[in-house]
Design an enzyme around this catalytic site. Structure first.
Site, PDB file in Angstrom:
ATOM      1  CD  GLU A 181      41.799  40.317  34.498  1.00  0.00           C
ATOM      2  OE1 GLU A 181      42.143  41.433  34.909  1.00  0.00           O
ATOM      3  OE2 GLU A 181      42.241  39.809  33.468  1.00  0.00           O
ATOM      4  NE  ARG A 209      45.177  43.323  39.873  1.00  0.00           N
ATOM      5  CZ  ARG A 209      45.473  43.580  38.628  1.00  0.00           C
ATOM      6  NH1 ARG A 209      46.304  44.554  38.349  1.00  0.00           N
ATOM      7  NH2 ARG A 209      44.959  42.872  37.664  1.00  0.00           N
TER       8      ARG A 209
HETATM    9  C1  SIN Z   1      46.445  40.341  35.191  1.00  0.00           C
HETATM   10  O1  SIN Z   1      46.295  39.709  34.156  1.00  0.00           O
HETATM   11  O2  SIN Z   1      46.247  39.881  36.307  1.00  0.00           O
HETATM   12  C2  SIN Z   1      46.926  41.732  35.083  1.00  0.00           C
HETATM   13  C3  SIN Z   1      45.943  42.530  34.359  1.00  0.00           C
HETATM   14  C4  SIN Z   1      46.044  43.945  34.791  1.00  0.00           C
HETATM   15  O3  SIN Z   1      46.913  44.288  35.575  1.00  0.00           O
HETATM   16  O4  SIN Z   1      45.204  44.732  34.377  1.00  0.00           O
END
Ligand code: SIN
Length: 521
Positions: free
Chosen positions: A112, A272
């Site tokens: 991520e 983000r």
């Molecule tokens: C997501 O799955 O993008 C959110 C996960 C998170 O906010 O830790």
């Protein structure tokens, strides 16, 4: 009373991890406003970040957390919580929690935003949070009481210590529950904004309750907007996990132009705040943004929850998922150490309700379930090891709690917060918002007469004031707090926290913040 009585407010991962970590001699009561499943944890799609792979290490996870947090993290808290989190993951694995595995039996590790390694463990594809909550509920020992549909409307403070709670049940009756310690685990304040990913029960209660009880609240300017919520015709259908971009999805406009190209070295997996602002800028130009998922093999199998969200919204995966940013996570909260201790004796705060310094100015993806597990366990350990400070024989009678309820609606508050203190902030808009918040007429309503909606609005209004005051004071941009009028990260703000309490607002230097972080202006 021969044993310690503990009240845990909330029913997400932090609350359940905490409740289940007390020895059987403790009387533990979990109080939750709606059903036990109403929590932000339940909706967590991404997973749990943990340095599990051979080429990974806690140090690398620490560094990524500091990078995402823009040097506003408490490095000691980061180390403690990531380490405790790792041992909680081992406990889950030993307890046969069904993390997703590959055909060779090894764990699938997802990627991520802002992670330098694949380190996200997930379950049920994108259903980690729901499966974790169900697992933790099943693991609760006999004797732990879960009370649903009960709202905590006040904390009872006696001789300067937290001695219990005033609650209102679904019939509207008010009663008082005493405890040796109260643990706030009621999430953040997602409902403050029009677009958000939170359960609608998450209305800043823990923060407002703690503030009224005299606790310190900090870092409220750091509100994380998740870049990708499925929004169609102004309706939010749900979160589209960052894991989709981790598996090869990318953001593009309707002409196929990749909007993150040239905006950040990590492109679609940039932190983000960077991605949220990029989408916001496109939206301001009336250029809608979509996630292109065409490169993801077996999308429906890997992301069953998201597939369902798309079906509900009538979105065809082939044509891209329409997305917009929305409020997701509050980095600030009730100031607490890594044991959950707040500035009010016998009042603890854990999970998203707390601000320990783990997340700094911007939380690293999938660190929150890890934090929830770690902080819940550590809090229970601390309470277990701490001698009783005082005993209160009688249930305190406190029938006269009066709450201030602004004369407005949730919808109006959300609209004003979204335009005044959203993804891009500037002084004039925030001053107008602060002035509205401070001058809106207020009704004083006794808890016996108040409705749950009014109690929630009261908490959100107080939380909004804390967010806006902090965001106005911090004249710089850092992490999730972006000021169009102060776009740079300023050295003089480094390590400083804005702290609110009933005695006023102060700017305080925290020497534990920012150690190890190389300042880049
Ligand atoms: C997501 O799955 O993008 C959110 C996960 C998170 O906010 O830790």
């Amino acid at each position: 009373m021969s044993e310690k009585t503990i009240i845990v407010i909330g029913s997400g991962t932090a609350a359940l991890a905490c409740a289940s970590s007390f020895p059987p001699s403790y009387q533990v009561t979990v109080i939750t406003k709606r059903n036990v499943t109403n929590s932000n944890s339940h909706y967590a799609q991404g997973g749990i970040a943990v340095s599990y792979a051979k080429d990974d290490s806690i140090e690398s996870h620490v560094n990524d957390t500091l990078y995402a947090g823009c040097g506003h993290n408490d490095v000691t808290a980061v180390r403690h919580l990531l380490k405790s989190g790792q041992s909680m993951i081992n406990r889950l694995i030993e307890g046969h929690f069904p993390f997703d595995t590959k055909s060779d039996g090894t764990f699938c590790l997802g990627r991520e935003g802002a992670h330098s390694k694949r380190r996200i463990l997930h379950a049920g594809g994108d259903a980690t949070g729901r499966m974790l909550v169900e697992f933790l509920v099943q693991q609760l020992r006999d004797g732990i009481r879960i009370i649903e549909h009960e709202t905590v409307v006040d904390l009872l403070i006696e001789h300067g210590r937290c001695a219990g709670v005033a609650v209102k049940d679904a019939s509207g009756a008010v009663s008082y529950r005493r405890a040796d310690c109260v643990v706030l685990a009621s999430g953040g304040c997602g409902s403050l904004y029009q677009y958000h990913t939170n359960d609608s029960a998450i209305t800043g209660d823990g923060i407002a309750l703690a503030f009224r009880a005299g606790a310190e609240i900090t870092d409220m300017e750091f509100t994380q907007f998740h870049p990708t919520l499925l929004v169609k015709n102004g309706t939010v259908y749900g979160l589209i996990s960052e894991a989709v971009r981790g598996e090869g999805g990318y953001l593009a406009d309707r002409f196929g132009r990749r909007i993150m190209a040239g905006r950040h070295a990590l492109e679609d997996l940039a932190p983000r705040d960077v991605v949220s602002r990029a989408i916001y800028e496109e939206m301001m130009k009336e250029n809608p943004v979509f996630i292109n998922c065409s490169r993801i093999a077996d999308f429906k199998k890997r992301f069953p929850t998201i597939t369902g969200i798309c079906q509900t919204a009538g979105v065809d995966l082939e044509s891209g998922i329409p997305v917009a940013p929305g409020m997701h996570f509050l980095m600030g909260g009730v100031k607490a150490d890594t044991w959950g201790k707040t500035s009010v004796p016998d009042l603890y705060a854990i999970g998203e309700t707390a601000c320990t310094g783990l997340h700094g100015a911007n939380r690293l993806a999938s660190n929150s379930l890890l934090e929830a597990l770690a902080s819940g366990k550590r809090c229970a350990e601390h309470i277990t090891q701490t001698p009783l400070n005082g005993r209160y024989k009688k249930t305190p009678k406190k029938s006269d709690v009066i709450l201030q309820v602004p004369d407005t609606t949730l919808h109006v508050l959300q609209a004003k917060m979204t335009t005044g203190a959203g993804i891009v902030r500037e002084k004039e808009n925030m001053q107008a918002l602060a002035s509205w918040l401070n001058n809106v007429s207020v009704r004083h309503i006794n808890v016996k007469e108040i409705t749950i909606e009014q109690a929630e609005l009261s908490c959100l209004w107080k939380t909004a004031q804390l967010v806006v005051t902090s965001a106005l004071i911090r004249e710089e941009s850092r992490g999730a707090h972006f000021r169009a009028d102060f776009p740079g990260t300023e050295k003089e703000w480094h390590g400083k926290q804005i702290i609110h309490s009933t005695s006023g607002t102060a700017i305080r230097k925290n020497e534990r913040i920012g150690e190890l972080w190389t300042f880049c202006s």
